[in-house]
Design a protein around this motif. Structure first.
Motif, PDB file in Angstrom:
ATOM      1  N   ILE A 126       0.838  -1.198   0.000  1.00  6.37           N
ATOM      2  CA  ILE A 126       0.000   0.000   0.000  1.00  6.37           C
ATOM      3  C   ILE A 126       0.875   1.251   0.000  1.00  6.37           C
ATOM      4  CG2 ILE A 126      -1.584   1.371   1.413  1.00  6.37           C
ATOM      5  CD1 ILE A 126      -3.100  -1.072   2.076  1.00  6.37           C
ATOM      6  N   ALA A 127       1.988   1.220   0.743  1.00  5.26           N
ATOM      7  CA  ALA A 127       2.869   2.380   0.829  1.00  5.26           C
ATOM      8  C   ALA A 127       3.427   2.756  -0.533  1.00  5.26           C
ATOM      9  CB  ALA A 127       4.013   2.094   1.808  1.00  5.26           C
ATOM     10  N   VAL A 128       3.935   1.762  -1.280  1.00 12.75           N
ATOM     11  CA  VAL A 128       4.505   2.034  -2.604  1.00 12.75           C
ATOM     12  C   VAL A 128       3.397   2.277  -3.630  1.00 12.75           C
ATOM     13  CG1 VAL A 128       5.942   1.122  -4.458  1.00 12.75           C
ATOM     14  CG2 VAL A 128       6.562   0.686  -2.073  1.00 12.75           C
ATOM     15  N   GLY A 129       2.369   1.418  -3.616  1.00 17.32           N
ATOM     16  CA  GLY A 129       1.278   1.551  -4.570  1.00 17.32           C
ATOM     17  C   GLY A 129       0.557   2.873  -4.447  1.00 17.32           C
ATOM     18  N   ASN A 130       0.448   3.391  -3.228  1.00 17.96           N
ATOM     19  CA  ASN A 130      -0.207   4.671  -3.001  1.00 17.96           C
ATOM     20  C   ASN A 130       0.521   5.797  -3.720  1.00 17.96           C
ATOM     21  OD1 ASN A 130      -1.681   6.836  -1.809  1.00 17.96           O
ATOM     22  ND2 ASN A 130      -0.193   6.957  -0.157  1.00 17.96           N
ATOM     23  N   VAL A 131       1.858   5.807  -3.648  1.00 15.17           N
ATOM     24  CA  VAL A 131       2.640   6.868  -4.275  1.00 15.17           C
ATOM     25  C   VAL A 131       2.568   6.771  -5.794  1.00 15.17           C
ATOM     26  CG1 VAL A 131       4.990   7.698  -4.663  1.00 15.17           C
ATOM     27  CG2 VAL A 131       4.199   7.234  -2.340  1.00 15.17           C
ATOM     28  N   VAL A 132       2.831   5.572  -6.339  1.00 16.96           N
ATOM     29  CA  VAL A 132       2.810   5.404  -7.794  1.00 16.96           C
ATOM     30  C   VAL A 132       1.404   5.668  -8.334  1.00 16.96           C
ATOM     31  CG1 VAL A 132       3.185   3.783  -9.696  1.00 16.96           C
ATOM     32  CG2 VAL A 132       4.728   3.774  -7.721  1.00 16.96           C
ATOM     33  N   GLY A 133       0.400   5.103  -7.659  1.00 18.76           N
ATOM     34  CA  GLY A 133      -0.974   5.311  -8.096  1.00 18.76           C
ATOM     35  C   GLY A 133      -1.395   6.767  -8.004  1.00 18.76           C
ATOM     36  N   SER A 134      -0.977   7.461  -6.947  1.00 16.82           N
ATOM     37  CA  SER A 134      -1.330   8.872  -6.791  1.00 16.82           C
ATOM     38  C   SER A 134      -0.732   9.718  -7.911  1.00 16.82           C
ATOM     39  CB  SER A 134      -0.847   9.394  -5.431  1.00 16.82           C
ATOM     40  OG  SER A 134      -1.595   8.835  -4.379  1.00 16.82           O
ATOM     41  N   ASN A 135       0.510   9.422  -8.302  1.00 16.70           N
ATOM     42  CA  ASN A 135       1.123  10.173  -9.398  1.00 16.70           C
ATOM     43  C   ASN A 135       0.368   9.966 -10.705  1.00 16.70           C
ATOM     44  OD1 ASN A 135       3.026  11.044  -7.605  1.00 16.70           O
ATOM     45  ND2 ASN A 135       4.786  10.368  -8.797  1.00 16.70           N
ATOM     46  N   ILE A 136      -0.081   8.720 -10.935  1.00 16.52           N
ATOM     47  CA  ILE A 136      -0.873   8.438 -12.136  1.00 16.52           C
ATOM     48  C   ILE A 136      -2.207   9.176 -12.071  1.00 16.52           C
ATOM     49  CG2 ILE A 136      -2.069   6.631 -13.438  1.00 16.52           C
ATOM     50  CD1 ILE A 136       0.149   4.697 -12.513  1.00 16.52           C
ATOM     51  N   PHE A 137      -2.886   9.108 -10.917  1.00 17.90           N
ATOM     52  CA  PHE A 137      -4.187   9.765 -10.767  1.00 17.90           C
ATOM     53  C   PHE A 137      -4.061  11.285 -10.800  1.00 17.90           C
ATOM     54  CE2 PHE A 137      -5.813   5.652  -9.333  1.00 17.90           C
ATOM     55  CZ  PHE A 137      -7.091   5.676  -9.871  1.00 17.90           C
ATOM     56  N   ASN A 138      -2.962  11.823 -10.266  1.00 14.11           N
ATOM     57  CA  ASN A 138      -2.784  13.281 -10.297  1.00 14.11           C
ATOM     58  C   ASN A 138      -2.790  13.809 -11.728  1.00 14.11           C
ATOM     59  OD1 ASN A 138      -2.682  13.667  -7.548  1.00 14.11           O
ATOM     60  ND2 ASN A 138      -0.450  13.729  -7.438  1.00 14.11           N
ATOM     61  N   ILE A 139      -2.130  13.086 -12.625  1.00 13.97           N
ATOM     62  CA  ILE A 139      -2.067  13.525 -14.020  1.00 13.97           C
ATOM     63  C   ILE A 139      -3.378  13.239 -14.747  1.00 13.97           C
ATOM     64  CG2 ILE A 139      -0.944  13.129 -16.246  1.00 13.97           C
ATOM     65  CD1 ILE A 139       1.662  12.640 -14.718  1.00 13.97           C
ATOM     66  N   LEU A 140      -3.856  11.988 -14.629  1.00 15.39           N
ATOM     67  CA  LEU A 140      -5.027  11.588 -15.405  1.00 15.39           C
ATOM     68  C   LEU A 140      -6.325  12.179 -14.869  1.00 15.39           C
ATOM     69  CD1 LEU A 140      -4.257   7.809 -16.090  1.00 15.39           C
ATOM     70  CD2 LEU A 140      -3.786   9.787 -17.544  1.00 15.39           C
TER      71      LEU A 140
END
Length: 357
Positions: free
Chosen positions: A234-248
């Protein structure tokens, strides 16, 4: 009153992150969805909601620089500060799925954003295209996880401290956590922006620093708490996923709903967007070498953000030492980083032949 808002906002962010991690992990166990996918989707979208609210609101109020700076600065902060601090708390094991799928997707959407911004703006149709990409990505990720879990049991770590709870309690924890995160971010950003504006800082710089850090605090609190509790996926997935969601999602929706889209300042094109892209690309070799983020790499990430923040402050203040600072970074920091990454990759492929990882 401003300082009270800052402190209260931070307290609400910590409490909201606690509820969100517990509710999301318990919900994942019930539905057979891996904690990694929950971090990449539910938690990532939830912790990106402050960025969405700030970006849309500021653009409608005519502060488009704040909206763009918020997303770009948050993506930089997510990797350098949040992953850095999370790895300092406990070395993070990076899932092979993240290395082979999610990080390339994050790099791809970062390149897409830079390409769309080259003409000096994000048009409404480009925002709609980005948001459509978010829908496709979310559906594909969840469907893939459910299909894989039917074929074999999930192997993700489950923190024993997170006890499975009833469905109503899970909903209360997730919704309550998101509400606390949103309110806490609003209070913190409101106080921080008031202080920054007092010193006459531009909207773009405020977005890249104060607002970006403020709206990234939900990701920080969530990832650090998840790391402490053993939910490292969750710690890693949250960061990577947040960066994707921030852009998209965040920039996509903002550009789609704001008349005329979102203008992109030249300073963002020449410096901030390339830095965001470089940070995203730097994740791949670091994640690839051993599929973990060690404490030394976490410290390196955190130090790099200090350099980036120092440059922004010098730029805002028009400090006379800025040219010397840039020269020192180009001469020492950049070559040292490239050599370090090169050695790490060489050692990795020497020990693990390509195709056998």
């Amino acid at each position: 009153m401003t300082w009270i808002l800052l402190l209260a906002g931070f307290a609400l962010l910590v409490a909201g992150a606690e509820y969100l991690v517990r509710g999301a992990a318990s919900l994942a166990m019930d539905f057979g969805i891996s904690p990694l996918v929950v971090g990449l989707t539910v938690v990532a979208f939830g912790t990106s909601s402050p960025e969405l609210a700030v970006s849309v609101f500021s653009s409608l109020k005519g502060q488009a620089g704040l909206a763009l700076g918020n997303v770009v600065g948050s993506n930089i902060c997510n990797v350098l500060v949040i992953l850095g601090l999370s790895a300092l708390v406990a070395p993070l094991v990076v899932s092979r799925q993240v290395v082979r799928l999610e990080v390339p997707i994050m790099i791809g959407v970062s390149f897409l954003l830079v390409g769309m911004a080259l003409d000096g703006s994000l048009a409404r149709w480009e925002g709609m295209l980005l948001f459509l990409g978010a829908i496709v990505y979310t559906g594909w990720t969840v469907r893939r996880s459910l299909r894989e879990n039917k074929q074999k049991p999930a192997e993700d770590e489950v923190d024993n401290a997170i006890v499975p709870s009833s469905r109503p309690m899970q909903i209360v924890q997730i919704v309550g956590g998101l509400a606390l995160l949103g309110l806490g971010s609003r209070w913190l950003v409101q106080g921080a922006v008031t202080i920054a504006q007092h010193f006459g800082v531009s909207d773009l710089v405020i977005g890249l620093t104060v607002v970006a850090i403020g709206t990234s605090l939900p990701e920080l609190a969530t990832s650090v708490l998840a790391s402490i509790r053993g939910q490292r996926d969750i710690a890693v997935g949250n960061v990577v996923g947040s960066n994707i969601f921030n852009i998209l999602v965040v920039l996509g929706l903002t550009a789609a709903v704001v008349p005329g889209g979102v203008p992109v300042p030249r300073s963002a094109l020449t410096f901030d967007l390339p830095v965001m892209l470089a940070v995203a690309v730097a994740c791949l070799p670091i994640f690839l070498t051993g599929h973990r983020i060690a404490r030394r790499e976490g410290a390196l990430f955190f130090a790099y953000y200090g350099i980036y923040a120092a440059f922004l402050i010098m730029t805002a203040m028009e400090h006379e030492a800025k040219p010397l600072f840039v020269q020192a970074v180009l001469i020492f920091v950049v070559p040292l980083t490239l050599v370090t990454l090169g050695i790490s990759l060489w050692r990795h492929f020497r020990v693990v032949p390509y195709g056998k990882d």
